[in-house]
Design a protein around this motif. Structure first.
Motif, PDB file in Angstrom:
ATOM      1  N   ASN A  68      36.468  42.047  43.034  1.00  0.00           N
ATOM      2  CA  ASN A  68      37.284  41.843  44.236  1.00  0.00           C
ATOM      3  C   ASN A  68      37.285  40.376  44.657  1.00  0.00           C
ATOM      4  O   ASN A  68      38.294  39.873  45.146  1.00  0.00           O
ATOM      5  CB  ASN A  68      36.791  42.730  45.373  1.00  0.00           C
ATOM      6  N   LEU A  69      36.153  39.709  44.483  1.00  0.00           N
ATOM      7  CA  LEU A  69      36.064  38.287  44.832  1.00  0.00           C
ATOM      8  C   LEU A  69      37.046  37.466  43.995  1.00  0.00           C
ATOM      9  O   LEU A  69      37.788  36.635  44.527  1.00  0.00           O
ATOM     10  CB  LEU A  69      34.635  37.787  44.628  1.00  0.00           C
ATOM     11  N   VAL A  70      37.073  37.723  42.704  1.00  0.00           N
ATOM     12  CA  VAL A  70      37.990  37.017  41.810  1.00  0.00           C
ATOM     13  C   VAL A  70      39.443  37.370  42.153  1.00  0.00           C
ATOM     14  O   VAL A  70      40.310  36.492  42.215  1.00  0.00           O
ATOM     15  CB  VAL A  70      37.677  37.338  40.329  1.00  0.00           C
ATOM     16  N   ALA A  71      39.702  38.658  42.405  1.00  0.00           N
ATOM     17  CA  ALA A  71      41.067  39.079  42.752  1.00  0.00           C
ATOM     18  C   ALA A  71      41.528  38.418  44.051  1.00  0.00           C
ATOM     19  O   ALA A  71      42.673  37.967  44.151  1.00  0.00           O
ATOM     20  CB  ALA A  71      41.132  40.601  42.877  1.00  0.00           C
ATOM     21  N   ASN A  72      40.636  38.344  45.030  1.00  0.00           N
ATOM     22  CA  ASN A  72      40.998  37.698  46.303  1.00  0.00           C
ATOM     23  C   ASN A  72      41.232  36.200  46.121  1.00  0.00           C
ATOM     24  O   ASN A  72      42.132  35.632  46.741  1.00  0.00           O
ATOM     25  CB  ASN A  72      39.928  37.949  47.353  1.00  0.00           C
ATOM     26  N   ALA A  73      40.428  35.561  45.283  1.00  0.00           N
ATOM     27  CA  ALA A  73      40.612  34.125  45.031  1.00  0.00           C
ATOM     28  C   ALA A  73      41.959  33.859  44.369  1.00  0.00           C
ATOM     29  O   ALA A  73      42.669  32.921  44.742  1.00  0.00           O
ATOM     30  CB  ALA A  73      39.469  33.591  44.163  1.00  0.00           C
ATOM     31  N   ILE A  74      42.314  34.688  43.413  1.00  0.00           N
ATOM     32  CA  ILE A  74      43.622  34.540  42.761  1.00  0.00           C
ATOM     33  C   ILE A  74      44.734  34.845  43.756  1.00  0.00           C
ATOM     34  O   ILE A  74      45.786  34.206  43.744  1.00  0.00           O
ATOM     35  CB  ILE A  74      43.720  35.448  41.510  1.00  0.00           C
ATOM     36  N   GLY A  75      44.481  35.801  44.653  1.00  0.00           N
ATOM     37  CA  GLY A  75      45.472  36.171  45.666  1.00  0.00           C
ATOM     38  C   GLY A  75      45.826  35.022  46.596  1.00  0.00           C
ATOM     39  O   GLY A  75      46.927  34.982  47.150  1.00  0.00           O
ATOM     40  N   TYR A  76      44.911  34.077  46.792  1.00  0.00           N
ATOM     41  CA  TYR A  76      45.225  32.905  47.620  1.00  0.00           C
ATOM     42  C   TYR A  76      46.181  31.958  46.910  1.00  0.00           C
ATOM     43  O   TYR A  76      46.919  31.222  47.550  1.00  0.00           O
ATOM     44  CB  TYR A  76      43.944  32.146  47.997  1.00  0.00           C
ATOM     45  N   LEU A  77      46.166  31.974  45.591  1.00  0.00           N
ATOM     46  CA  LEU A  77      47.034  31.085  44.817  1.00  0.00           C
ATOM     47  C   LEU A  77      48.425  31.671  44.595  1.00  0.00           C
ATOM     48  O   LEU A  77      49.392  30.936  44.441  1.00  0.00           O
ATOM     49  CB  LEU A  77      46.400  30.783  43.453  1.00  0.00           C
ATOM     50  N   ILE A  78      48.504  32.992  44.548  1.00  0.00           N
ATOM     51  CA  ILE A  78      49.773  33.665  44.262  1.00  0.00           C
ATOM     52  C   ILE A  78      50.209  34.420  45.514  1.00  0.00           C
ATOM     53  O   ILE A  78      49.452  35.229  46.032  1.00  0.00           O
ATOM     54  CB  ILE A  78      49.607  34.648  43.080  1.00  0.00           C
ATOM     55  N   PRO A  79      51.406  34.172  46.000  1.00  0.00           N
ATOM     56  CA  PRO A  79      51.849  34.859  47.218  1.00  0.00           C
ATOM     57  C   PRO A  79      51.942  36.372  47.017  1.00  0.00           C
ATOM     58  O   PRO A  79      52.429  36.837  45.982  1.00  0.00           O
ATOM     59  CB  PRO A  79      53.236  34.272  47.490  1.00  0.00           C
ATOM     60  N   PRO A  80      51.471  37.154  48.000  1.00  0.00           N
ATOM     61  CA  PRO A  80      51.529  38.619  47.883  1.00  0.00           C
ATOM     62  C   PRO A  80      52.946  39.161  47.724  1.00  0.00           C
ATOM     63  O   PRO A  80      53.129  40.243  47.186  1.00  0.00           O
ATOM     64  CB  PRO A  80      50.905  39.119  49.182  1.00  0.00           C
ATOM     65  N   SER A  81      53.938  38.416  48.184  1.00  0.00           N
ATOM     66  CA  SER A  81      55.321  38.879  48.007  1.00  0.00           C
ATOM     67  C   SER A  81      55.742  38.815  46.544  1.00  0.00           C
ATOM     68  O   SER A  81      56.612  39.555  46.101  1.00  0.00           O
ATOM     69  CB  SER A  81      56.277  38.045  48.860  1.00  0.00           C
ATOM     70  N   LEU A  82      55.105  37.936  45.780  1.00  0.00           N
ATOM     71  CA  LEU A  82      55.401  37.812  44.355  1.00  0.00           C
ATOM     72  C   LEU A  82      54.561  38.796  43.541  1.00  0.00           C
ATOM     73  O   LEU A  82      55.071  39.540  42.713  1.00  0.00           O
ATOM     74  CB  LEU A  82      55.139  36.381  43.879  1.00  0.00           C
ATOM     75  N   VAL A  83      53.253  38.773  43.781  1.00  0.00           N
ATOM     76  CA  VAL A  83      52.335  39.682  43.086  1.00  0.00           C
ATOM     77  C   VAL A  83      51.389  40.285  44.126  1.00  0.00           C
ATOM     78  O   VAL A  83      50.537  39.586  44.672  1.00  0.00           O
ATOM     79  CB  VAL A  83      51.511  38.942  42.002  1.00  0.00           C
ATOM     80  N   PRO A  84      51.542  41.584  44.398  1.00  0.00           N
ATOM     81  CA  PRO A  84      50.655  42.231  45.372  1.00  0.00           C
ATOM     82  C   PRO A  84      49.190  42.166  44.920  1.00  0.00           C
ATOM     83  O   PRO A  84      48.902  42.191  43.719  1.00  0.00           O
ATOM     84  CB  PRO A  84      51.154  43.677  45.388  1.00  0.00           C
ATOM     85  N   PRO A  85      48.245  42.068  45.878  1.00  0.00           N
ATOM     86  CA  PRO A  85      46.820  41.968  45.533  1.00  0.00           C
ATOM     87  C   PRO A  85      46.314  43.111  44.648  1.00  0.00           C
ATOM     88  O   PRO A  85      45.469  42.905  43.783  1.00  0.00           O
ATOM     89  CB  PRO A  85      46.119  41.987  46.893  1.00  0.00           C
ATOM     90  N   ASP A  86      46.838  44.311  44.861  1.00  0.00           N
ATOM     91  CA  ASP A  86      46.416  45.442  44.023  1.00  0.00           C
ATOM     92  C   ASP A  86      46.797  45.236  42.564  1.00  0.00           C
ATOM     93  O   ASP A  86      46.085  45.657  41.658  1.00  0.00           O
ATOM     94  CB  ASP A  86      47.048  46.746  44.532  1.00  0.00           C
ATOM     95  N   ILE A  87      47.915  44.588  42.334  1.00  0.00           N
ATOM     96  CA  ILE A  87      48.361  44.310  40.967  1.00  0.00           C
ATOM     97  C   ILE A  87      47.446  43.265  40.332  1.00  0.00           C
ATOM     98  O   ILE A  87      47.149  43.333  39.135  1.00  0.00           O
ATOM     99  CB  ILE A  87      49.840  43.870  40.951  1.00  0.00           C
ATOM    100  N   ILE A  88      46.986  42.313  41.129  1.00  0.00           N
ATOM    101  CA  ILE A  88      46.038  41.320  40.607  1.00  0.00           C
ATOM    102  C   ILE A  88      44.758  42.023  40.175  1.00  0.00           C
ATOM    103  O   ILE A  88      44.233  41.764  39.088  1.00  0.00           O
ATOM    104  CB  ILE A  88      45.751  40.226  41.658  1.00  0.00           C
ATOM    105  N   LEU A  89      44.272  42.942  41.010  1.00  0.00           N
ATOM    106  CA  LEU A  89      43.060  43.695  40.657  1.00  0.00           C
ATOM    107  C   LEU A  89      43.279  44.507  39.380  1.00  0.00           C
ATOM    108  O   LEU A  89      42.443  44.486  38.473  1.00  0.00           O
ATOM    109  CB  LEU A  89      42.654  44.599  41.817  1.00  0.00           C
TER     110      LEU A  89
END
Length: 179
Positions: free
Chosen positions: A70-91
């Motif tokens: 989750n830490l890694v997913a959240n860190a990537i989530g700061y770089l990629i806007p949630p409108s482009l890639v939702p956080p769940d998709i990053i996970l």
């Protein structure tokens, strides 16, 4: 037409099996004995890969339970806007190369939260269908045959993973832009 396709579908595997057995019998191969020998080899391979399987599944469990995933997913989530890639998709994208069952769990969670017909559900489905469990496959299959040097396998597999994820996201945006 669909009735004949169903008939072909239901008979294709038994006919292939019958062809193989008939061909072996015609060549004077003792089909049953060879089949039993192959089953023994398969069992031995299964026993050989158990340690590799335990290691990879333990590492995945530690990575997830520790919160590092989750830490890694959240860190990537700061770089990629949630409108482009939702956080769940990053996970999901981080979990998939490690474990198919864990990725399936993330996908089912996405389905329950957003629905299967949502953009997140569509992305998750396409990612599941277009990516592979690279680290799991390398650990189990290479471990089974004793390969220690994977050379270019992991970089090639992760490149394929990344490509599948990017294309899945693009396709989801194109598909939902038309709706």
């Amino acid at each position: 037409m669909s009735g004949s396709i169903e008939l072909i579908n239901s008979w294709v595997i038994p006919l292939i099996f019958l062809f193989i057995v008939s061909y072996a019998y015609a060549r004077k191969i003792k089909v049953y004995e060879v089949f039993v020998e192959g089953a023994k080899e398969g069992f031995n391979v299964a026993v050989m890969i158990i340690p590799y399987l335990v290691v990879i599944l333990s590492a995945i469990a530690i990575f997830r339970v520790s919160g590092a995933m989750n830490l890694v997913a959240n860190a990537i989530g700061y770089l990629i806007p949630p409108s482009l890639v939702p956080p769940d998709i990053i996970l999901l994208s981080l979990v998939k190369p490690l474990s198919g069952s864990a990725a399936r769990g993330v996908m089912l969670d996405i389905f329950s939260r957003y629905g299967v017909d949502s953009m997140q559900g569509f992305m998750a489905s396409v990612i599941q269908g277009s990516t592979e469990t690279t680290f799991y496959v390398v650990a189990v299959y290479y471990g089974a045959i004793g390969v220690k040097n994977t050379r270019h396998t992991i970089p090639a597999g992760l490149t394929g993973e990344f490509t599948g994820i990017v294309v899945s996201i693009i396709l989801a945006h194109i598909y939902f832009a038309g709706k």
